[in-house]
Design an enzyme around this catalytic site. Structure first.
Site, short mmCIF file in Angstrom:
data_model
loop_
_atom_site.label_atom_id
_atom_site.label_comp_id
_atom_site.label_asym_id
_atom_site.label_seq_id
_atom_site.Cartn_x
_atom_site.Cartn_y
_atom_site.Cartn_z
N ARG A 150 49.29 37.66 35.13
CA ARG A 150 49.92 36.35 35.18
C ARG A 150 48.93 35.20 34.97
O ARG A 150 49.13 34.32 34.13
CB ARG A 150 50.58 36.12 36.55
CG ARG A 150 51.90 36.77 36.72
CD ARG A 150 52.06 37.17 38.17
NE ARG A 150 51.27 38.37 38.36
CZ ARG A 150 51.77 39.59 38.23
NH1 ARG A 150 53.04 39.76 38.04
NH2 ARG A 150 50.98 40.64 38.32
N THR A 151 47.86 35.19 35.77
CA THR A 151 46.97 34.02 35.78
C THR A 151 46.29 33.85 34.42
O THR A 151 46.27 32.76 33.86
CB THR A 151 45.92 34.18 36.90
OG1 THR A 151 46.60 34.55 38.09
CG2 THR A 151 45.15 32.90 37.12
N LYS A 198 25.66 44.49 31.15
CA LYS A 198 24.22 44.68 30.88
C LYS A 198 23.38 43.92 31.88
O LYS A 198 22.17 43.82 31.73
CB LYS A 198 23.89 44.20 29.46
CG LYS A 198 24.68 44.90 28.38
CD LYS A 198 24.42 44.22 27.02
CE LYS A 198 25.52 44.54 26.04
NZ LYS A 198 25.51 43.62 24.89
N ARG A 253 37.86 33.93 37.27
CA ARG A 253 38.28 34.81 38.37
C ARG A 253 37.12 35.75 38.67
O ARG A 253 36.53 36.35 37.76
CB ARG A 253 39.52 35.63 38.00
CG ARG A 253 39.82 36.68 39.07
CD ARG A 253 41.15 37.33 38.90
NE ARG A 253 42.23 36.42 39.27
CZ ARG A 253 43.51 36.78 39.34
NH1 ARG A 253 43.85 38.03 39.09
NH2 ARG A 253 44.42 35.91 39.68
N HIS A 281 42.90 30.77 45.74
CA HIS A 281 43.56 30.91 44.43
C HIS A 281 44.40 29.64 44.27
O HIS A 281 45.62 29.64 44.40
CB HIS A 281 44.44 32.17 44.45
CG HIS A 281 44.96 32.60 43.12
ND1 HIS A 281 44.86 31.84 41.97
CD2 HIS A 281 45.62 33.73 42.75
CE1 HIS A 281 45.42 32.49 40.97
NE2 HIS A 281 45.89 33.64 41.41
N1 CP Z 1 49.39 36.22 41.16
C1 CP Z 1 48.34 36.59 40.39
O1 CP Z 1 47.23 36.05 40.51
O2 CP Z 1 48.62 37.58 39.50
P1 CP Z 1 47.56 38.22 38.48
O3 CP Z 1 46.55 38.97 39.31
O4 CP Z 1 48.38 39.14 37.60
O5 CP Z 1 46.90 37.11 37.72
#
Ligand code: CP
Length: 308
Positions: free
Chosen positions: A54-55, A82, A104, A132
Protein backbone atom coordinates in the site's frame (compact mmCIF):
# COMPACT_ATOMS: atom_id res chain seq x y z
CA UNK A 1 6.99 21.62 6.19
CA UNK A 2 10.58 20.52 5.56
CA UNK A 3 10.19 16.82 6.49
CA UNK A 4 7.38 14.55 7.72
CA UNK A 5 8.97 12.36 10.37
CA UNK A 6 6.16 11.68 12.84
CA UNK A 7 2.86 12.91 14.24
CA UNK A 8 4.26 13.36 17.71
CA UNK A 9 6.03 16.54 16.63
CA UNK A 10 3.14 17.93 14.55
CA UNK A 11 0.89 20.68 15.92
CA UNK A 12 -2.89 20.16 15.45
CA UNK A 13 -2.84 23.06 12.95
CA UNK A 14 -0.29 21.24 10.77
CA UNK A 15 -2.32 18.02 10.88
CA UNK A 16 -5.42 20.05 9.90
CA UNK A 17 -3.47 21.68 7.06
CA UNK A 18 -2.50 18.27 5.62
CA UNK A 19 -6.05 16.92 5.96
CA UNK A 20 -7.59 19.99 4.36
CA UNK A 21 -5.08 19.83 1.48
CA UNK A 22 -5.99 16.14 0.96
CA UNK A 23 -9.64 17.10 0.22
CA UNK A 24 -8.91 18.72 -3.18
CA UNK A 25 -6.41 15.92 -3.88
CA UNK A 26 -9.18 13.35 -3.49
CA UNK A 27 -11.24 15.34 -5.97
CA UNK A 28 -8.38 14.92 -8.50
CA UNK A 29 -8.52 11.13 -7.94
CA UNK A 30 -12.16 11.17 -9.08
CA UNK A 31 -11.32 12.77 -12.43
CA UNK A 32 -11.04 10.83 -15.66
CA UNK A 33 -7.50 12.15 -16.14
CA UNK A 34 -5.80 12.07 -12.75
CA UNK A 35 -2.93 14.43 -13.51
CA UNK A 36 -2.04 17.94 -12.36
CA UNK A 37 1.26 19.74 -12.95
CA UNK A 38 1.91 20.71 -9.29
CA UNK A 39 5.19 18.78 -8.89
CA UNK A 40 6.48 19.02 -12.46
CA UNK A 41 10.28 19.12 -12.36
CA UNK A 42 10.46 17.51 -8.89
CA UNK A 43 11.81 14.02 -8.24
CA UNK A 44 10.42 11.69 -5.60
CA UNK A 45 12.47 8.63 -4.56
CA UNK A 46 10.96 5.73 -2.58
CA UNK A 47 13.49 3.79 -0.47
CA UNK A 48 12.03 0.66 1.10
CA UNK A 49 14.12 -1.44 3.50
CA UNK A 50 11.00 -3.44 4.46
CA UNK A 51 8.21 -4.94 2.33
CA UNK A 52 5.22 -2.81 1.39
CA UNK A 53 2.25 -2.92 -0.96
CA UNK A 54 0.00 0.00 0.00
CA UNK A 55 2.46 2.65 1.18
CA UNK A 56 4.95 2.27 -1.63
CA UNK A 57 2.42 2.08 -4.45
CA UNK A 58 0.33 4.94 -3.10
CA UNK A 59 3.36 7.23 -2.76
CA UNK A 60 4.42 6.36 -6.31
CA UNK A 61 0.91 7.01 -7.66
CA UNK A 62 0.60 10.21 -5.61
CA UNK A 63 3.87 11.52 -7.07
CA UNK A 64 2.86 10.54 -10.62
CA UNK A 65 -0.59 12.15 -10.33
CA UNK A 66 1.20 15.38 -9.33
CA UNK A 67 3.54 15.04 -12.37
CA UNK A 68 6.73 14.40 -10.35
CA UNK A 69 9.40 12.05 -11.69
CA UNK A 70 9.63 8.90 -9.55
CA UNK A 71 12.32 6.38 -8.83
CA UNK A 72 12.13 3.42 -6.45
CA UNK A 73 14.63 1.30 -4.53
CA UNK A 74 14.02 -1.91 -2.59
CA UNK A 75 16.93 -2.51 -0.21
CA UNK A 76 17.06 -6.25 -0.94
CA UNK A 77 18.01 -5.62 -4.59
CA UNK A 78 20.23 -2.56 -4.02
CA UNK A 79 23.79 -1.78 -2.93
CA UNK A 80 22.54 -1.86 0.67
CA UNK A 81 23.29 -5.61 0.39
CA UNK A 82 26.95 -4.64 -0.25
CA UNK A 83 27.11 -2.71 3.02
CA UNK A 84 26.19 0.85 1.99
CA UNK A 85 25.02 2.81 5.03
CA UNK A 86 21.65 4.54 5.30
CA UNK A 87 23.20 8.03 5.22
CA UNK A 88 25.39 7.19 2.22
CA UNK A 89 22.35 5.79 0.44
CA UNK A 90 20.36 8.99 1.12
CA UNK A 91 23.33 11.11 -0.08
CA UNK A 92 23.50 8.99 -3.24
CA UNK A 93 19.78 9.35 -3.94
CA UNK A 94 20.02 13.09 -3.33
CA UNK A 95 23.00 13.32 -5.72
CA UNK A 96 20.89 11.49 -8.31
CA UNK A 97 18.45 14.40 -8.09
CA UNK A 98 15.80 13.43 -5.52
CA UNK A 99 13.97 16.36 -3.92
CA UNK A 100 11.81 14.18 -1.66
CA UNK A 101 12.83 10.79 -0.23
CA UNK A 102 10.13 8.44 1.09
CA UNK A 103 11.82 6.05 3.50
CA UNK A 104 10.65 2.84 5.15
CA UNK A 105 13.18 1.22 7.48
CA UNK A 106 13.08 -1.40 10.26
CA UNK A 107 14.95 0.82 12.77
CA UNK A 108 13.04 3.32 14.94
CA UNK A 109 14.56 6.77 14.30
CA UNK A 110 15.85 5.95 10.80
CA UNK A 111 13.85 8.80 9.23
CA UNK A 112 15.20 11.30 11.78
CA UNK A 113 18.73 10.13 10.96
CA UNK A 114 18.09 10.44 7.22
CA UNK A 115 16.85 14.01 7.74
CA UNK A 116 20.42 14.99 8.68
CA UNK A 117 21.34 14.88 4.99
CA UNK A 118 20.98 18.45 3.73
CA UNK A 119 19.04 19.34 0.61
CA UNK A 120 16.15 16.87 0.40
CA UNK A 121 12.92 16.31 2.31
CA UNK A 122 12.38 13.03 4.13
CA UNK A 123 8.97 11.38 4.52
CA UNK A 124 8.80 8.63 7.11
CA UNK A 125 6.94 5.70 5.52
CA UNK A 126 7.36 3.62 8.70
CA UNK A 127 10.42 3.35 10.96
CA UNK A 128 10.40 0.11 12.94
CA UNK A 129 7.94 0.20 15.82
CA UNK A 130 8.19 4.01 16.06
CA UNK A 131 5.86 5.91 13.68
CA UNK A 132 3.97 5.63 10.39
CA UNK A 133 2.70 9.20 10.04
CA UNK A 134 1.04 9.01 6.62
CA UNK A 135 -0.94 5.93 7.72
CA UNK A 136 -2.35 7.87 10.67
CA UNK A 137 -3.05 10.90 8.48
CA UNK A 138 -5.02 8.80 5.99
CA UNK A 139 -6.87 7.21 8.91
CA UNK A 140 -7.76 10.64 10.33
CA UNK A 141 -8.88 11.79 6.88
CA UNK A 142 -11.06 8.67 6.49
CA UNK A 143 -12.66 9.04 9.93
CA UNK A 144 -13.46 12.69 9.31
CA UNK A 145 -14.75 12.00 5.80
CA UNK A 146 -17.19 9.36 7.10
CA UNK A 147 -18.07 10.74 10.52
CA UNK A 148 -17.79 14.44 9.72
CA UNK A 149 -15.58 15.06 12.76
CA UNK A 150 -12.87 13.56 14.94
CA UNK A 151 -13.26 15.49 18.21
CA UNK A 152 -15.43 13.64 20.70
CA UNK A 153 -15.41 10.27 18.89
CA UNK A 154 -14.40 7.12 20.76
CA UNK A 155 -11.78 5.16 18.82
CA UNK A 156 -10.74 1.69 20.04
CA UNK A 157 -7.37 0.40 18.81
CA UNK A 158 -7.26 -3.40 19.14
CA UNK A 159 -4.29 -5.74 19.37
CA UNK A 160 -0.54 -5.50 19.15
CA UNK A 161 -0.06 -1.91 20.37
CA UNK A 162 3.49 -2.59 21.55
CA UNK A 163 4.93 -3.29 18.09
CA UNK A 164 2.64 -0.99 16.14
CA UNK A 165 3.95 2.21 14.58
CA UNK A 166 0.43 2.65 13.20
CA UNK A 167 -1.01 2.68 16.74
CA UNK A 168 1.65 5.13 17.95
CA UNK A 169 1.07 7.62 15.12
CA UNK A 170 -2.71 7.28 15.44
CA UNK A 171 -2.57 7.87 19.20
CA UNK A 172 -0.70 11.15 18.63
CA UNK A 173 -2.99 12.25 15.80
CA UNK A 174 -6.31 11.25 17.36
CA UNK A 175 -5.56 12.77 20.76
CA UNK A 176 -4.28 16.02 19.15
CA UNK A 177 -7.58 16.33 17.28
CA UNK A 178 -9.72 15.63 20.35
CA UNK A 179 -10.79 11.97 19.98
CA UNK A 180 -11.13 9.67 22.99
CA UNK A 181 -8.68 6.83 22.43
CA UNK A 182 -8.95 3.37 24.00
CA UNK A 183 -6.43 0.61 23.44
CA UNK A 184 -7.13 -3.04 24.14
CA UNK A 185 -4.98 -6.17 24.05
CA UNK A 186 -3.08 -8.58 26.26
CA UNK A 187 -1.00 -6.82 28.95
CA UNK A 188 2.18 -8.05 27.23
CA UNK A 189 1.27 -6.13 24.05
CA UNK A 190 0.41 -2.79 25.69
CA UNK A 191 3.39 -0.45 26.26
CA UNK A 192 3.59 1.28 29.66
CA UNK A 193 2.78 4.99 30.05
CA UNK A 194 -0.14 5.33 27.64
CA UNK A 195 -2.43 6.71 30.36
CA UNK A 196 -0.05 9.69 30.69
CA UNK A 197 -0.88 10.75 27.12
CA UNK A 198 -4.63 10.46 27.76
CA UNK A 199 -5.26 6.94 26.43
CA UNK A 200 -7.58 4.50 28.26
CA UNK A 201 -6.15 0.99 28.56
CA UNK A 202 -8.37 -2.12 28.48
CA UNK A 203 -7.67 -5.84 28.45
CA UNK A 204 -11.26 -6.98 27.84
CA UNK A 205 -12.29 -6.52 24.21
CA UNK A 206 -16.03 -6.46 24.93
CA UNK A 207 -15.64 -3.76 27.55
CA UNK A 208 -13.39 -1.66 25.29
CA UNK A 209 -15.61 -1.80 22.22
CA UNK A 210 -18.90 -1.01 23.99
CA UNK A 211 -20.36 2.29 22.68
CA UNK A 212 -17.41 3.08 20.40
CA UNK A 213 -17.53 4.94 17.06
CA UNK A 214 -14.45 3.40 15.42
CA UNK A 215 -12.86 -0.03 15.88
CA UNK A 216 -9.30 0.07 14.58
CA UNK A 217 -7.91 -3.47 14.28
CA UNK A 218 -4.14 -4.01 14.15
CA UNK A 219 -2.20 -6.84 12.59
CA UNK A 220 -0.36 -9.18 14.90
CA UNK A 221 3.24 -8.35 13.93
CA UNK A 222 4.92 -11.70 14.36
CA UNK A 223 7.97 -10.50 12.42
CA UNK A 224 8.71 -8.01 15.25
CA UNK A 225 8.00 -10.38 18.15
CA UNK A 226 11.19 -11.91 19.46
CA UNK A 227 9.46 -13.69 22.32
CA UNK A 228 6.07 -15.24 23.04
CA UNK A 229 3.74 -12.37 23.95
CA UNK A 230 0.70 -14.66 24.23
CA UNK A 231 0.37 -18.42 24.77
CA UNK A 232 -0.78 -19.23 21.21
CA UNK A 233 -2.35 -17.58 18.20
CA UNK A 234 -5.51 -19.55 18.94
CA UNK A 235 -5.65 -18.09 22.44
CA UNK A 236 -5.11 -14.56 21.08
CA UNK A 237 -7.85 -15.03 18.50
CA UNK A 238 -10.30 -16.36 21.10
CA UNK A 239 -9.84 -13.23 23.23
CA UNK A 240 -9.11 -10.43 20.76
CA UNK A 241 -10.39 -11.27 17.25
CA UNK A 242 -12.99 -8.78 16.04
CA UNK A 243 -16.07 -10.82 15.10
CA UNK A 244 -19.62 -9.76 14.15
CA UNK A 245 -20.63 -10.35 17.77
CA UNK A 246 -17.94 -7.90 18.95
CA UNK A 247 -18.93 -5.34 16.31
CA UNK A 248 -22.52 -5.47 17.63
CA UNK A 249 -21.29 -4.02 20.93
CA UNK A 250 -20.13 -0.79 19.24
CA UNK A 251 -22.51 2.00 18.18
CA UNK A 252 -24.89 0.97 15.37
CA UNK A 253 -23.04 3.27 12.93
CA UNK A 254 -19.53 2.32 14.11
CA UNK A 255 -16.95 1.71 11.40
CA UNK A 256 -14.14 -0.84 11.27
CA UNK A 257 -10.65 0.09 10.12
CA UNK A 258 -7.45 -1.88 9.52
CA UNK A 259 -4.16 -0.54 8.12
CA UNK A 260 -3.50 -3.76 6.16
CA UNK A 261 -2.19 -6.25 5.46
CA UNK A 262 -4.84 -8.25 7.34
CA UNK A 263 -4.53 -11.69 8.89
CA UNK A 264 -8.07 -12.89 8.20
CA UNK A 265 -9.23 -15.35 10.83
CA UNK A 266 -6.60 -14.09 13.31
CA UNK A 267 -7.29 -10.48 14.36
CA UNK A 268 -10.38 -9.93 12.19
CA UNK A 269 -13.15 -12.20 10.89
CA UNK A 270 -14.30 -12.26 7.23
CA UNK A 271 -17.82 -11.32 8.35
CA UNK A 272 -16.40 -8.05 9.72
CA UNK A 273 -13.76 -7.06 7.17
CA UNK A 274 -16.10 -7.86 4.26
CA UNK A 275 -19.08 -6.06 5.83
CA UNK A 276 -20.33 -2.63 4.70
CA UNK A 277 -19.13 -1.25 8.02
CA UNK A 278 -15.50 -1.93 7.14
CA UNK A 279 -13.84 1.04 5.41
CA UNK A 280 -10.52 -0.67 4.72
CA UNK A 281 -10.47 -0.10 0.95
CA UNK A 282 -11.54 3.52 1.49
CA UNK A 283 -8.48 3.90 3.73
CA UNK A 284 -6.30 2.65 0.86
CA UNK A 285 -7.82 5.08 -1.67
CA UNK A 286 -7.57 7.97 0.78
CA UNK A 287 -3.90 7.06 1.27
CA UNK A 288 -3.20 8.29 -2.25
CA UNK A 289 -4.94 11.63 -1.62
CA UNK A 290 -3.22 12.18 1.72
CA UNK A 291 0.19 11.31 0.27
CA UNK A 292 -0.45 13.71 -2.61
CA UNK A 293 -1.13 16.40 0.00
CA UNK A 294 2.07 15.57 1.90
CA UNK A 295 4.24 15.65 -1.23
CA UNK A 296 2.58 18.87 -2.39
CA UNK A 297 3.17 20.65 0.93
CA UNK A 298 6.76 19.41 1.18
CA UNK A 299 7.40 20.73 -2.31
CA UNK A 300 6.21 24.15 -1.13
CA UNK A 301 2.76 24.03 -2.76
CA UNK A 302 0.22 26.75 -2.36
CA UNK A 303 -2.38 25.58 0.13
CA UNK A 304 -6.03 25.22 -0.80
CA UNK A 305 -8.48 24.72 2.05
CA UNK A 306 -11.70 22.71 1.92
CA UNK A 307 -14.75 23.42 4.07
CA UNK A 308 -13.56 21.51 7.19
N1 CP B 1 -0.46 -0.18 5.98
C1 CP B 1 0.73 -0.35 5.38
O1 CP B 1 1.72 0.32 5.71
O2 CP B 1 0.74 -1.32 4.42
P1 CP B 1 2.03 -1.76 3.57
O3 CP B 1 2.99 -2.41 4.53
O4 CP B 1 1.50 -2.71 2.53
O5 CP B 1 2.64 -0.52 2.97
Amino acid sequence: MRHLLGLRELAPETIELILSTAGPMKEILGREIKKVPALRGKTVATLFYEPSTRTRMSFELAAKYLSADTVGMAAATSSVTKGESLLDTIRTVKALGADIVVLRHPSPGAAHLAARVEGCSIVNAGDGTHEHPTQALLDLFTIREIKGRIAGLTVVIVGDILHSRVARSNIWGLTRLGARVRVVGPATLIPPGLEQVGVEVFHDLREAVRGSDVIYVLRIQRERQRQAFFPSLREYTRLYAVTAEILDLAKPDAIVMHPGPMNRGVEIWDEVCDSPRAVITTQVTNGVAVRMAVLYLLAGGEVKRDHH
